[in-house]
Design a protein around this motif. Sequence first.
Motif, PDB file in Angstrom:
ATOM      1  N   GLY A  56       1.276   1.993 -14.513  1.00  0.00           N
ATOM      2  CA  GLY A  56       1.672   3.078 -13.620  1.00  0.00           C
ATOM      3  C   GLY A  56       1.551   4.476 -14.206  1.00  0.00           C
ATOM      4  N   HIS A  57       0.866   4.615 -15.361  1.00  0.00           N
ATOM      5  CA  HIS A  57       0.772   5.931 -16.014  1.00  0.00           C
ATOM      6  C   HIS A  57      -0.676   6.212 -16.422  1.00  0.00           C
ATOM      7  N   GLY A  68       0.799  -1.240   0.000  1.00  0.00           N
ATOM      8  CA  GLY A  68       0.000   0.000   0.000  1.00  0.00           C
ATOM      9  C   GLY A  68       0.820   1.271   0.000  1.00  0.00           C
ATOM     10  N   LYS A  69       2.144   1.166   0.096  1.00  0.00           N
ATOM     11  CA  LYS A  69       2.964   2.366   0.113  1.00  0.00           C
ATOM     12  C   LYS A  69       3.500   2.671  -1.283  1.00  0.00           C
ATOM     13  N   GLY A  70       3.536   3.968  -1.561  1.00  0.00           N
ATOM     14  CA  GLY A  70       4.061   4.378  -2.859  1.00  0.00           C
ATOM     15  C   GLY A  70       4.111   5.898  -2.983  1.00  0.00           C
ATOM     16  N   THR A  71       4.377   6.322  -4.201  1.00  0.00           N
ATOM     17  CA  THR A  71       4.468   7.773  -4.482  1.00  0.00           C
ATOM     18  C   THR A  71       3.700   8.083  -5.759  1.00  0.00           C
ATOM     19  N   LEU A  72       2.916   9.172  -5.686  1.00  0.00           N
ATOM     20  CA  LEU A  72       2.161   9.638  -6.863  1.00  0.00           C
ATOM     21  C   LEU A  72       2.817  10.920  -7.358  1.00  0.00           C
ATOM     22  N   LYS A 121       9.572   1.548  -8.671  1.00  0.00           N
ATOM     23  CA  LYS A 121       9.130   0.902  -9.898  1.00  0.00           C
ATOM     24  C   LYS A 121       7.680   1.266 -10.189  1.00  0.00           C
ATOM     25  N   ALA A 122       7.318   1.235 -11.493  1.00  0.00           N
ATOM     26  CA  ALA A 122       5.944   1.535 -11.883  1.00  0.00           C
ATOM     27  C   ALA A 122       4.983   0.610 -11.175  1.00  0.00           C
ATOM     28  N   MET A 123       3.869   1.149 -10.708  1.00  0.00           N
ATOM     29  CA  MET A 123       2.929   0.398  -9.887  1.00  0.00           C
ATOM     30  C   MET A 123       1.523   0.594 -10.426  1.00  0.00           C
ATOM     31  N   ASP A 124       0.861  -0.541 -10.724  1.00  0.00           N
ATOM     32  CA  ASP A 124      -0.526  -0.469 -11.164  1.00  0.00           C
ATOM     33  C   ASP A 124      -1.437  -0.513  -9.945  1.00  0.00           C
ATOM     34  N   VAL A 125      -2.483   0.293  -9.985  1.00  0.00           N
ATOM     35  CA  VAL A 125      -3.486   0.281  -8.913  1.00  0.00           C
ATOM     36  C   VAL A 125      -4.852   0.195  -9.569  1.00  0.00           C
ATOM     37  N   PRO A 126      -5.859  -0.300  -8.863  1.00  0.00           N
ATOM     38  CA  PRO A 126      -7.191  -0.449  -9.461  1.00  0.00           C
ATOM     39  C   PRO A 126      -7.857   0.880  -9.819  1.00  0.00           C
TER      40      PRO A 126
END
Length: 667
Positions: free
Chosen positions: A629-630, A570-574, A598-603
């Motif tokens: 992630g984009h 659940g941790k990351g950066t936008l 690293k690029a992260m996909d989220v729903p």
Amino acid sequence: MTATAPHFGPPPSVSAIRRPLAVAGLLAALVGVVFGLLLAVAGPASAHAALTGSDPQDGAVVDTAPKQITLTFSEQVAVGKGSIRILDPNGKRADTEAAPLDLHSGSTVKYGIALHTGLPDGTYTVAWQAVSADSHPVSGAFTFSIGAPSKTSVALPDSEAGGGLVGTLYGIARYAAYAGFIVLAGGAAFVLACWQRGAGARPLQRLVVRGWMTITAATLAMLLLRNPYTGSGKLADAFDLDGLKTVLDTKPGAALVSRLLLLGASALFIAVLFGAYAKREDEREKKDLTFGLAIGGAVIAAGIAGTWALAEHASTGIQPGIAMPVDVLHLLAVAAWLGGLTALLVALYRTPDVTAAAVRRFSRIAFVSVVVLAATGIYQSWRQLGSWSALTGTGYGQLLLVKVGLVAVLVGVASISRRWTARLAVGGGAAAAPPAGAEAKAEPDAEAPVDDSAGGEDATESGPRSDPDSVTSPADPARATQLARQKAAVATAEKRRVRDADPDRSGLRRSVLAEVGVAVVLLAVTTILTSTEPGRTEEEAGRASTAAAAPAASGPVNVTLPFDTGGKNGKGTLRMDIDPGRTGANVLHVWIEDSNGKAMDVPEVKLALTLKSKDIGPLPVVPVRLTEGHWTSSGVQIPMAGNWNVAATVRTSDIDQTTVDKNVKIG
């Protein structure tokens, strides 16, 4: 035997006839130059109140139609029904056509106009017109768009309020009113304070009466032109009775009516000055009447000057309680100096017996007037400019520099006149008064024609000339009257010949004529200055417009938001880019990376933009996924610049999500 009519001297020389014609031609040329200057700058009067802000701003694009449009001004303005109009892309009214809402808050001058509900997308035009607190009309127009810009059939006006033929005529009437007041007040003051015997001089009487007629006619013209000047701009509306009634309910209209009433009182003053006062011979009675006329005339002159101070520049802005009496003093000093100068010029050219003492008294009055003008002018300049930069960087300041230059030239010429005055006084008698009683006997018939019906020059040539006294007898009273008139005419001509031959007096006349010429141009510049936006207002409006229009950040806006939804991974950066980062349409890009970069996909990713200071938003933005992630979204509308709150909602699982936000400046 029929007596031969004696012939007293030769007829006037050609040069004596040409001299007054040359003076008249020079003055006519000066008047022509002044009116040319007025016509050259007689475009619309510069705004004295300025639009400093609006909601929406000029060129803004909003997602939904606002409930109302608000306009903010730099100073108090008068508005009425129809003063603010909102036009849709087809040119139809989009507002409710009601009177503007007064939304003042403290020192903020703001008005609003309600819009119809359910307005379609497109470009809308806001056209407004008002009257500033210093009586000058102001107007303008701008556009904003709902949804997206569109074509519009509405053409922005290319002219401002107060322009055209009506504006030109109104400007000429303003100049004539100033000139008439200066001649009226200054001429009367010259008679009372400098040369009381001049009350019986016809040239001075005509000068003052013409000054009264000029200011009266100009005031009536301004009263009639006021309605089209601040409204339609059509000359035919000058005779609209409903419009005239509306004008009378305004501060400028009340000032013009008050001026007319005071001019009625001044007519009585003129009648006494050139009637009972001119004929009064008892010194004690004349002294008392002089005091009464001086007090009454000063009150009337101050009242007339107050009609300008109460309705124009001095009545608005900072320190109006000080500025209005200072403005009255300034106008009275101008009248005493320039009006008295005009009266002195007329006396020097048209009356043979103005005294050196009268010239010296006027010189002292002129000196005091210049001191008062300098003191009041410095205060007015500070009040209207506010900074040194406004002196050279604004139209008002540049005109003020021209005025100061003309005043310096006028003072320089006046110093030459003072030297001629001193020489005239030392000469002792060059402009001295004639013996007591001589003027009373000679002047009434000074311009009477010589009657040669009884023989004239031809008869003289056929026989010896007779002594005037030898043909005058009690048995021939008509003949005696004729000879007396001839002798008076010759005596007056002789006085004029002696006067014109005096080099000191001739030098004084030339320098005073030069002073009057400069004064005419100076008055034209002053009239233009009173219809020009003060430098302080222009700079304040410029700063407000720059602050509203300048971007708060240069180039694209970059935002970085760490997040933690609390769940697994659940941790990351936008990271977010808003490009070009200004009002209007923008493209938004979002990248999400995990804790390892690293690029992260989220729903799901959702965004919202809120401008809390203007109660705008939240404006929802749902970006579209491009690659892992984009996400991106195009056509994101930023309606106005400001500190926007950017909120991002990130969901990493069916139950784990969080919202993070940050304030950023978007221009």
